[in-house]
Design a protein around this motif. Structure first.
Motif, PDB file in Angstrom:
ATOM      1  N   ASN A  32       0.806  -1.218   0.000  1.00  0.00           N
ATOM      2  CA  ASN A  32       0.000   0.000   0.000  1.00  0.00           C
ATOM      3  C   ASN A  32       0.841   1.270   0.000  1.00  0.00           C
ATOM      4  N   LYS A  33       1.942   1.269   0.724  1.00  0.00           N
ATOM      5  CA  LYS A  33       2.788   2.468   0.777  1.00  0.00           C
ATOM      6  C   LYS A  33       3.425   2.757  -0.575  1.00  0.00           C
ATOM      7  N   VAL A  34       3.859   1.734  -1.263  1.00  0.00           N
ATOM      8  CA  VAL A  34       4.492   1.908  -2.568  1.00  0.00           C
ATOM      9  C   VAL A  34       3.459   2.310  -3.623  1.00  0.00           C
ATOM     10  N   MET A  35       2.293   1.715  -3.582  1.00  0.00           N
ATOM     11  CA  MET A  35       1.273   1.942  -4.613  1.00  0.00           C
ATOM     12  C   MET A  35       0.432   3.199  -4.391  1.00  0.00           C
ATOM     13  N   ALA A  36       0.421   3.745  -3.193  1.00  0.00           N
ATOM     14  CA  ALA A  36      -0.457   4.885  -2.894  1.00  0.00           C
ATOM     15  C   ALA A  36      -0.243   6.056  -3.849  1.00  0.00           C
ATOM     16  N   ALA A  37       0.982   6.479  -4.056  1.00  0.00           N
ATOM     17  CA  ALA A  37       1.243   7.647  -4.910  1.00  0.00           C
ATOM     18  C   ALA A  37       0.896   7.388  -6.375  1.00  0.00           C
ATOM     19  N   PRO A  38       1.336   6.262  -6.981  1.00  0.00           N
ATOM     20  CA  PRO A  38       0.973   6.063  -8.390  1.00  0.00           C
ATOM     21  C   PRO A  38      -0.533   5.883  -8.606  1.00  0.00           C
ATOM     22  N   VAL A  39      -1.212   5.237  -7.671  1.00  0.00           N
ATOM     23  CA  VAL A  39      -2.662   5.061  -7.797  1.00  0.00           C
ATOM     24  C   VAL A  39      -3.359   6.414  -7.652  1.00  0.00           C
ATOM     25  N   ALA A  40      -2.942   7.210  -6.673  1.00  0.00           N
ATOM     26  CA  ALA A  40      -3.542   8.538  -6.470  1.00  0.00           C
ATOM     27  C   ALA A  40      -3.328   9.426  -7.695  1.00  0.00           C
ATOM     28  N   LYS A  41      -2.162   9.332  -8.309  1.00  0.00           N
ATOM     29  CA  LYS A  41      -1.878  10.148  -9.494  1.00  0.00           C
ATOM     30  C   LYS A  41      -2.899   9.876 -10.593  1.00  0.00           C
ATOM     31  N   VAL A  42      -3.250   8.629 -10.795  1.00  0.00           N
ATOM     32  CA  VAL A  42      -4.232   8.262 -11.821  1.00  0.00           C
ATOM     33  C   VAL A  42      -5.651   8.636 -11.382  1.00  0.00           C
ATOM     34  N   LEU A  43      -6.037   8.199 -10.180  1.00  0.00           N
ATOM     35  CA  LEU A  43      -7.430   8.385  -9.750  1.00  0.00           C
ATOM     36  C   LEU A  43      -7.773   9.835  -9.420  1.00  0.00           C
ATOM     37  N   ASP A  44      -6.821  10.590  -8.870  1.00  0.00           N
ATOM     38  CA  ASP A  44      -7.094  11.996  -8.564  1.00  0.00           C
ATOM     39  C   ASP A  44      -7.344  12.812  -9.823  1.00  0.00           C
ATOM     40  N   ALA A  45      -6.835  12.361 -10.953  1.00  0.00           N
ATOM     41  CA  ALA A  45      -6.999  13.083 -12.217  1.00  0.00           C
ATOM     42  C   ALA A  45      -8.350  12.816 -12.887  1.00  0.00           C
ATOM     43  N   ILE A  46      -9.073  11.816 -12.406  1.00  0.00           N
ATOM     44  CA  ILE A  46     -10.362  11.465 -13.013  1.00  0.00           C
ATOM     45  C   ILE A  46     -11.464  12.329 -12.415  1.00  0.00           C
ATOM     46  N   THR A  47     -12.183  13.007 -13.281  1.00  0.00           N
ATOM     47  CA  THR A  47     -13.313  13.803 -12.809  1.00  0.00           C
ATOM     48  C   THR A  47     -14.594  13.042 -13.135  1.00  0.00           C
ATOM     49  N   THR A  48     -15.383  12.797 -12.111  1.00  0.00           N
ATOM     50  CA  THR A  48     -16.634  12.067 -12.273  1.00  0.00           C
ATOM     51  C   THR A  48     -17.576  12.457 -11.144  1.00  0.00           C
ATOM     52  N   ASP A  49     -18.860  12.364 -11.412  1.00  0.00           N
ATOM     53  CA  ASP A  49     -19.859  12.683 -10.401  1.00  0.00           C
ATOM     54  C   ASP A  49     -20.000  11.585  -9.355  1.00  0.00           C
ATOM     55  N   LEU A  50     -19.691  10.336  -9.750  1.00  0.00           N
ATOM     56  CA  LEU A  50     -19.965   9.202  -8.878  1.00  0.00           C
ATOM     57  C   LEU A  50     -18.868   8.152  -8.981  1.00  0.00           C
ATOM     58  N   ILE A  51     -18.416   7.678  -7.820  1.00  0.00           N
ATOM     59  CA  ILE A  51     -17.439   6.591  -7.749  1.00  0.00           C
ATOM     60  C   ILE A  51     -18.124   5.413  -7.076  1.00  0.00           C
ATOM     61  N   ILE A  52     -18.144   4.279  -7.754  1.00  0.00           N
ATOM     62  CA  ILE A  52     -18.737   3.064  -7.201  1.00  0.00           C
ATOM     63  C   ILE A  52     -17.581   2.176  -6.785  1.00  0.00           C
ATOM     64  N   ASP A  53     -17.432   1.995  -5.491  1.00  0.00           N
ATOM     65  CA  ASP A  53     -16.254   1.327  -4.943  1.00  0.00           C
ATOM     66  C   ASP A  53     -16.555  -0.130  -4.643  1.00  0.00           C
ATOM     67  N   CYS A  54     -16.047  -1.001  -5.497  1.00  0.00           N
ATOM     68  CA  CYS A  54     -16.229  -2.446  -5.342  1.00  0.00           C
ATOM     69  C   CYS A  54     -14.953  -3.112  -4.823  1.00  0.00           C
ATOM     70  N   ARG A  55     -14.003  -2.315  -4.334  1.00  0.00           N
ATOM     71  CA  ARG A  55     -12.734  -2.869  -3.858  1.00  0.00           C
ATOM     72  C   ARG A  55     -12.912  -3.597  -2.530  1.00  0.00           C
ATOM     73  N   SER A  56     -12.025  -4.549  -2.302  1.00  0.00           N
ATOM     74  CA  SER A  56     -11.963  -5.220  -1.002  1.00  0.00           C
ATOM     75  C   SER A  56     -11.269  -4.280  -0.015  1.00  0.00           C
ATOM     76  N   SER A  57     -11.358  -4.585   1.265  1.00  0.00           N
ATOM     77  CA  SER A  57     -10.783  -3.708   2.289  1.00  0.00           C
ATOM     78  C   SER A  57      -9.286  -3.494   2.088  1.00  0.00           C
ATOM     79  N   THR A  58      -8.568  -4.511   1.650  1.00  0.00           N
ATOM     80  CA  THR A  58      -7.127  -4.385   1.411  1.00  0.00           C
ATOM     81  C   THR A  58      -6.838  -3.294   0.386  1.00  0.00           C
TER      82      THR A  58
END
Length: 184
Positions: free
Chosen positions: A74-100
């Protein structure tokens, strides 16, 4: 609409880079049943589905990957994942991820709906894990096939409640919206 999916532990063996959607083969992806989706549903998925991969970060269904066995750091992936997801503009996020995978990126509370799945045993709601993956895959499929795109939590509820009994709980200061789906 953005649908966040976890990867699957079960993967098809590949000999060369293959679209991620064809590599992941676990319960959620079996329920999503990518090969049988219409061309328009696949097109919608290419712009509205992001898979959080332990090895590759935030990827689309079309991203070419190789089979891997890796637990997410999680520590290694946090920044690259945030870089991609923070750039997405959308009205709604449907979160189907597991707790991990939810700990890798914190989705904005006010426009995120987490999908929780439970069943009723002896009159009590009980969380189910294996069935959760299946139902989340079915919900992703349902949303990709829907004639309308969910733009609000209420839209999501309207689409999902046509197939499953469910309840929508609004976000508060600390928690996102929750769509609790009852597996029947």
């Amino acid at each position: 609409m953005l649908i966040l999916l976890p990867p699957s532990e079960k993967k098809k063996e590949t000999i060369s880079p293959t679209p991620a959607i064809s590599v992941y083969s676990g319960v959620l992806y079996q329920a999503l049943d990518w090969p049988s989706l219409s061309a328009s549903a696949k097109k919608r998925a290419s712009s509205s589905v992001v898979i959080i991969s332990a090895k590759y970060g935030a990827i689309t269904p079309d991203t070419r990957i190789e089979t891997y066995k890796e637990k997410i750091n999680n520590k290694v992936m946090a920044a690259p994942v945030a870089k991609v997801l923070d750039a997405i503009t959308t009205d709604l996020i449907i979160d189907c991820r597991s707790s991990t995978y939810k700990t890798v990126w914190s989705a904005p509370i006010d426009r995120t709906v987490e999908i929780h799945v439970s069943t009723v045993v002896d009159g009590e709601r009980v969380v189910v894990t294996h069935m959760s993956k299946k139902i989340r895959g079915e919900i992703a499929r349902l949303l990709l096939q829907s004639r309308s795109s969910a733009k609000t939590p209420e839209d999501l509820y309207a689409i999902v409640s046509e197939k499953y009994p469910c309840a929508l709980t609004p976000a508060d200061e600390k928690n996102p919206w929750v769509l609790e789906v009852i597996a029947i």
